[in-house]
Design a protein around this motif. Structure first.
Motif, short mmCIF file in Angstrom:
data_model
loop_
_atom_site.label_atom_id
_atom_site.label_comp_id
_atom_site.label_asym_id
_atom_site.label_seq_id
_atom_site.Cartn_x
_atom_site.Cartn_y
_atom_site.Cartn_z
N PRO A 110 0.80 -1.23 0.00
CA PRO A 110 0.00 0.00 0.00
C PRO A 110 0.83 1.28 0.00
N THR A 111 2.12 1.20 0.34
CA THR A 111 2.94 2.40 0.37
C THR A 111 3.69 2.64 -0.94
N LEU A 112 3.46 1.81 -1.95
CA LEU A 112 4.05 2.06 -3.28
C LEU A 112 3.44 3.32 -3.88
N THR A 113 4.27 4.12 -4.52
CA THR A 113 3.79 5.30 -5.25
C THR A 113 4.38 5.27 -6.65
N GLU A 114 3.96 6.22 -7.46
CA GLU A 114 4.41 6.24 -8.86
C GLU A 114 5.92 6.41 -8.97
N GLU A 115 6.56 7.03 -8.02
CA GLU A 115 8.00 7.25 -8.10
C GLU A 115 8.78 5.94 -8.01
N HIS A 116 8.14 4.87 -7.54
CA HIS A 116 8.84 3.59 -7.41
C HIS A 116 8.84 2.79 -8.70
N PHE A 117 8.32 3.36 -9.79
CA PHE A 117 8.24 2.64 -11.05
C PHE A 117 9.18 3.20 -12.10
N ALA A 118 10.20 3.93 -11.65
CA ALA A 118 11.23 4.41 -12.58
C ALA A 118 12.07 3.22 -13.06
N ARG A 119 12.64 3.37 -14.23
CA ARG A 119 13.33 2.27 -14.89
C ARG A 119 14.47 1.67 -14.07
N HIS A 120 15.14 2.50 -13.26
CA HIS A 120 16.30 1.99 -12.52
C HIS A 120 15.90 1.08 -11.36
N PHE A 122 14.17 -1.72 -11.83
CA PHE A 122 14.09 -3.11 -12.28
C PHE A 122 15.14 -3.96 -11.57
N SER A 123 14.80 -5.23 -11.33
CA SER A 123 15.80 -6.17 -10.83
C SER A 123 16.90 -6.34 -11.88
N SER A 124 18.05 -6.85 -11.45
CA SER A 124 19.23 -6.86 -12.30
C SER A 124 19.14 -7.85 -13.47
N ASN A 125 18.28 -8.86 -13.40
CA ASN A 125 18.15 -9.82 -14.47
C ASN A 125 17.77 -9.10 -15.78
N PRO A 126 18.60 -9.21 -16.84
CA PRO A 126 18.31 -8.47 -18.08
C PRO A 126 16.99 -8.86 -18.75
N ARG A 127 16.45 -10.03 -18.39
CA ARG A 127 15.18 -10.45 -18.98
C ARG A 127 14.06 -9.45 -18.69
N TYR A 128 14.09 -8.84 -17.51
CA TYR A 128 13.01 -7.93 -17.12
C TYR A 128 13.02 -6.67 -17.97
N GLU A 129 14.20 -6.07 -18.17
CA GLU A 129 14.26 -4.87 -19.00
C GLU A 129 13.94 -5.19 -20.45
N LEU A 130 14.36 -6.37 -20.93
CA LEU A 130 14.03 -6.77 -22.30
C LEU A 130 12.52 -6.91 -22.46
N LEU A 131 11.87 -7.52 -21.48
CA LEU A 131 10.41 -7.66 -21.52
C LEU A 131 9.75 -6.28 -21.55
N ASP A 132 10.25 -5.36 -20.74
CA ASP A 132 9.72 -4.00 -20.71
C ASP A 132 9.87 -3.34 -22.07
N CYS A 165 2.38 5.51 -17.18
CA CYS A 165 3.62 4.85 -16.75
C CYS A 165 4.51 4.62 -17.96
N GLU A 166 5.81 4.79 -17.73
CA GLU A 166 6.79 4.59 -18.78
C GLU A 166 7.49 3.25 -18.67
N THR A 167 7.10 2.43 -17.68
CA THR A 167 7.66 1.08 -17.52
C THR A 167 6.52 0.13 -17.15
N ILE A 168 6.84 -1.18 -17.16
CA ILE A 168 5.85 -2.17 -16.73
C ILE A 168 5.99 -2.48 -15.25
N LEU A 169 6.72 -1.65 -14.50
CA LEU A 169 6.93 -1.95 -13.08
C LEU A 169 5.66 -1.98 -12.25
N PRO A 170 4.56 -1.30 -12.63
CA PRO A 170 3.33 -1.52 -11.87
C PRO A 170 2.93 -2.99 -11.79
N GLU A 171 3.35 -3.79 -12.78
CA GLU A 171 3.11 -5.24 -12.71
C GLU A 171 3.76 -5.82 -11.46
#
Length: 477
Positions: A110-120, A122-132, A165-171
């Motif tokens: 519940p404490t997530l906000t839009e600022e937590h969905f910036a591209r940096h 993402f977890s370090s696994n390159p698969r996540y950024e590729l999917l994005d 949103c500019e990333t899929i991090l809301p997922e």
């Protein structure tokens, strides 16, 4: 993909899939928070501290996941799994605290906000950024999140989320419990149809995601959030009826091949990765193909009940993955939700007249969204009953089915009573995790807290109660 489908069709025709005794398999996605209940972008450090291969990264740096080793459903194995899961989570939380983080088992933090969905983030696994990158390339535009909520206070005020949103991090905000069941391919259609029919009821019982970005939204906001956050369709394709990648489906099925074929036909591949294996040649040589491309593509079509092909011990098998449950609130609540699901699905499969022959597929899908929006206040359709509240449907009709299904699996009577008793009491109290979260925040705001303070205070109390382990229907505000 086509070579994989050809090989799969041959294997299904040969009917040489492994089928173990019924087992309960589970994945639990978790959030990380700091001492102020804000998201902790620290999964690499936390995983290093936990040092357990059962724990893995997820999409966002504030996520990790635990894979629970499958256990037979029979006898008292569910109780043993509960004890093991609680021990693993307690141990992991103790080690996470050493790196300044805590584990939160909750549908949406519940404490997530839009600022937590910036591209940096993402977890370090390159698969996540590729999917994005691939999802945004397919869309050709940013993702719009738009959800109108359910009034939190008696004034009837409806809060609305509208953001770009500019990333899929809301997922990554959508953390769930995923239940697995290995079945014979010939039985898979019945199990999948039964799970689809039951999905709305599961969501109403287990809703635990009422807040996002400071807004009071649906009881299970995870459902519309996930649907929107991974949508590869621009509006023009939505208007043309192109299927979404987060998909309930569009019909009851008669073969598991239907689902894999639909995934291939309707959805372009997102991850341009291939292997050297020719699955048809491997199969012709007497080997077991990995079907890597099919499995990878299957993992980017987010059905709420997903078919899974996997290999192990030199053989291959089919699993049904149920993905509708929110994480939390407690281990015993998760186990109760699992027991209700496994038992009811088994009973629906064993019924003389299948439930899916008595209701339209559209009605099953409508149940999902009605339950996600309203929780216990939603109205669901069920054959021979009509439109009914989840509480009455479960207490009068589905709990006896769940008990009979678990008995068919050989689950001990005291284990059945323990977990189905939690479901019964939750229905009688009409209190899921979402109901408690909303009541707690409303009470804190009535006492003078602003929304941010109320959410952080609620989450701190939630974590204390989560670790105490009493089921959520006993929690007071």
């Amino acid at each position: 993909m086509q070579r994989c489908l050809d090989a799969l069709a041959t294997m299904l025709a040969n009917d040489d899939f492994s089928v173990d005794e019924p087992r309960l398999g589970m994945e639990v996605e978790l959030n990380l928070v700091d001492d102020t209940m804000q998201p902790a972008m620290a999964n690499a450090a936390v995983l290093e501290a936990i040092a357990d291969p059962d724990f893995q990264t997820e999409l966002g740096q504030f996520n990790i996941e635990i894979n629970v080793a499958p256990k037979p459903l029979s006898a008292n194995n569910m109780r043993a799994l509960e004890d093991g899961l609680r021990f693993s989570l307690d141990s992991a939380d103790a080690r996470a605290k050493e790196s300044g983080s805590r584990l939160a088992m909750i549908g949406m933090l519940p404490t997530l906000t839009e600022e937590h969905f910036a591209r940096h983030w993402f977890s370090s696994n390159p698969r996540y950024e590729l999917l994005d990158q691939q999802i945004f390339a397919a869309r050709g535009e940013d993702i719009e999140l738009s959800i109108s909520g359910v009034p939190l206070h008696d004034d009837g005020n409806v809060e609305t989320l509208n953001t770009i949103c500019e990333t899929i991090l809301p997922e990554a905000a959508c953390t769930s419990v995923q239940l697995h069941l290995q079945v014979a391919p010939s039985d898979f259609p019945s199990y999948w149809n039964a799970a689809q029919a039951l999905s709305g009821v599961q969501i109403a019982l287990s809703a635990n995601s009422p807040f996002f970005a400071g807004k009071a939204l649906w009881h299970e906001s995870r459902i519309p959030m996930f649907e929107q956050a991974t949508d590869t369709r621009p509006q023009e394709l939505v208007n043309q009826g192109v299927r979404p990648r987060v998909w309930f489906g569009e019909r009851w099925i008669t073969s598991i091949f239907d689902l894999f074929e639909e995934n291939s036909r309707y959805f372009p591949a997102l991850l341009p990765v291939v292997t050297d294996e020719d699955p048809v040649e491997v199969l012709a040589a007497g080997g077991t193909p990995k079907l890597t491309e099919l499995r990878m593509h299957n993992g980017t079509v987010y059905r709420w009940n997903r078919p899974v092909y996997d290999t192990s011990g030199g053989g291959h098998h089919i699993r049904l993955e149920n993905r509708v449950l929110a994480a939390g609130p407690t281990v015993v609540d998760i186990m109760a939700d699992a027991a209700f699901y496994y038992g009811t699905v088994r009973a629906l499969v064993d019924a003389d007249r299948p439930v899916w022959s008595q209701m339209s597929f559209d009605a099953a899908e409508e149940n999902v969204h009605a339950a996600a929006r309203g929780g216990f206040d939603g109205r669901l359709y069920w054959p021979e009953v009509g439109w009914v509240g989840p509480q009455e449907l479960v207490l009068r009709r589905l709990l006896p089915l769940a008990d009979a299904g678990l008995e068919s699996y050989g689950v001990d009577a005291d284990v059945r009573d323990r977990y189905l008793g939690v479901i019964e009491a939750r229905c009688l109290a009409r209190q899921s995790g979402s109901v408690w979260q909303r009541a707690s925040v409303a009470a804190r705001e009535s006492a003078g807290d602003n929304r941010a303070t109320a959410l952080a205070g609620m989450l701190a109390e939630y974590l204390d109660r989560m670790h105490q382990g009493d089921p959520v229907h006993t929690w007071t505000v």
